[in-house]
Design a protein around this motif. Sequence first.
Motif, mmCIF file in Angstrom:
data_model
loop_
_atom_site.group_PDB
_atom_site.id
_atom_site.type_symbol
_atom_site.label_atom_id
_atom_site.label_comp_id
_atom_site.label_asym_id
_atom_site.label_seq_id
_atom_site.Cartn_x
_atom_site.Cartn_y
_atom_site.Cartn_z
ATOM 1 N N SER A 8 0.772 -1.077 -0.061
ATOM 2 C CA SER A 8 -0.012 -0.270 0.020
ATOM 3 C C SER A 8 0.942 1.198 0.049
ATOM 4 N N VAL A 9 0.725 2.282 -0.995
ATOM 5 C CA VAL A 9 1.542 3.189 -1.103
ATOM 6 C C VAL A 9 0.975 4.487 -0.491
ATOM 7 N N ASN A 10 1.772 4.859 0.631
ATOM 8 C CA ASN A 10 1.268 6.234 1.130
ATOM 9 C C ASN A 10 1.583 7.406 0.635
ATOM 10 N N ILE A 11 0.597 8.276 0.115
ATOM 11 C CA ILE A 11 0.891 9.487 -0.632
ATOM 12 C C ILE A 11 0.711 10.625 0.019
ATOM 13 N N ASN A 12 0.837 10.648 1.466
ATOM 14 C CA ASN A 12 1.109 11.952 2.026
ATOM 15 C C ASN A 12 2.063 12.885 1.781
ATOM 16 N N LYS A 13 3.397 12.345 1.225
ATOM 17 C CA LYS A 13 4.554 13.237 0.879
ATOM 18 C C LYS A 13 4.120 13.953 -0.401
ATOM 19 N N LEU A 14 3.542 13.398 -1.368
ATOM 20 C CA LEU A 14 3.035 14.220 -2.592
ATOM 21 C C LEU A 14 2.204 15.211 -2.108
ATOM 22 N N ALA A 15 1.430 15.046 -1.130
ATOM 23 C CA ALA A 15 0.368 16.154 -0.562
ATOM 24 C C ALA A 15 1.173 17.206 -0.022
ATOM 25 N N THR A 16 2.286 16.894 0.880
ATOM 26 C CA THR A 16 3.190 18.019 1.442
ATOM 27 C C THR A 16 4.006 18.692 0.392
ATOM 28 N N ASN A 24 -2.191 22.973 -7.509
ATOM 29 C CA ASN A 24 -2.344 21.319 -7.442
ATOM 30 C C ASN A 24 -1.170 20.543 -8.248
ATOM 31 N N ASN A 25 -0.246 20.724 -8.044
ATOM 32 C CA ASN A 25 0.953 20.065 -8.488
ATOM 33 C C ASN A 25 2.001 19.621 -7.559
ATOM 34 N N PRO A 26 2.209 18.374 -7.134
ATOM 35 C CA PRO A 26 1.704 17.433 -8.042
ATOM 36 C C PRO A 26 0.226 17.155 -7.677
ATOM 37 N N ASP A 27 -0.677 16.427 -8.498
ATOM 38 C CA ASP A 27 -2.069 16.176 -8.061
ATOM 39 C C ASP A 27 -2.317 15.072 -7.336
ATOM 40 N N VAL A 28 -2.717 15.217 -6.172
ATOM 41 C CA VAL A 28 -2.833 14.068 -5.412
ATOM 42 C C VAL A 28 -3.697 12.881 -5.689
ATOM 43 N N VAL A 29 -4.895 13.458 -6.178
ATOM 44 C CA VAL A 29 -5.903 12.459 -6.550
ATOM 45 C C VAL A 29 -5.567 11.348 -7.887
ATOM 46 N N LYS A 30 -5.068 12.305 -8.642
ATOM 47 C CA LYS A 30 -4.570 11.729 -9.680
ATOM 48 C C LYS A 30 -3.185 10.682 -9.383
ATOM 49 N N SER A 57 -10.658 16.518 1.971
ATOM 50 C CA SER A 57 -11.211 16.926 0.623
ATOM 51 C C SER A 57 -10.411 15.713 -0.224
ATOM 52 N N ASP A 58 -9.177 15.355 0.102
ATOM 53 C CA ASP A 58 -8.474 14.496 -0.713
ATOM 54 C C ASP A 58 -9.089 13.256 -0.558
ATOM 55 N N VAL A 59 -9.357 12.927 0.722
ATOM 56 C CA VAL A 59 -9.565 11.649 1.113
ATOM 57 C C VAL A 59 -10.850 11.364 0.500
ATOM 58 N N ARG A 60 -11.942 12.429 0.266
ATOM 59 C CA ARG A 60 -13.351 11.939 -0.324
ATOM 60 C C ARG A 60 -12.919 11.985 -1.697
ATOM 61 N N GLU A 61 -12.193 12.793 -2.260
ATOM 62 C CA GLU A 61 -12.048 12.716 -4.040
ATOM 63 C C GLU A 61 -11.339 11.104 -4.194
ATOM 64 N N ILE A 62 -10.509 10.736 -3.535
ATOM 65 C CA ILE A 62 -9.728 9.787 -3.819
ATOM 66 C C ILE A 62 -10.648 8.377 -3.631
ATOM 67 N N LYS A 63 -11.577 8.586 -2.557
ATOM 68 C CA LYS A 63 -12.503 7.361 -2.333
ATOM 69 C C LYS A 63 -13.431 7.237 -3.594
#
Length: 241
Positions: A8-16, A24-30, A57-63
């Motif tokens: 499972s890849v944790n994408i927190n650092k991309l959000a940081t 919106n770069n990088p686009d976390v949902v994408k 909001s990221d969590v909702r969009e990713i889901k």
Amino acid sequence: MGHTTKLSVNINKLATLRNSRGGNNPDVVKSAVDAQRFGADGITVHPRPDERHIRYSDVREIKKIITTEFNIEGNCTEQKFVDLVLETRPHQVTLVPDALNQVTSNHGWNTIEHQQYLQGMIEVFKNAGIRVSIFVDPVVEMVEAAATTGTDRIELYTEGYAREYHNNKASAVAPYIAAAEKARETGLGLNAGHDLDLDNLQYFKQSIPWLDEVSIGHALICDAIYLGFENTIQMYKRQLL
């Protein structure tokens, strides 16, 4: 073919990275969708109350768009977190006893002291059809007490293993093997995470072959930046020919 351990890849650092610049770069949902496409078995996010990396909001969009397993980590003493998990209904929630302003997770639950509290919280999530994992240090007594909380899995907190790996890998992994054996004996599923990387991951898996899942973020994102660094520089150079 042995027991398959999911990544499972944790994408927190991309959000940081995104949040440090605005936009919106990088686009976390994408990136969650792309991680799936590139072979990740799941996506992990760890929203914190200050939303300093993953936002609610990221969590909702990713889901909405995820097709592999979705794992949300966080502190269930925050009602906001509990509400988000119950709203988005991920495949798995991982309960972590973080302090409010903690930089990163640094200890597991005391499953003896917090037994009743954990039983109550785990029941809330399981009633919503969400698999529950709780963050536990590699201590046999804590694993034993985890087994009576009603949790489906534990996640072994592997920072100690990572820290000692280069000194003596056999002694570094020994308490994790003991904890993992106790988990198997009590019927708990087994996850692991924190500071696992390209150096120490294979030995950990070989030592505990029945491991169900690892979640890896910081090291994987750092490697992704570095292993793609040369190629990216060359791609920019080609634009200037």
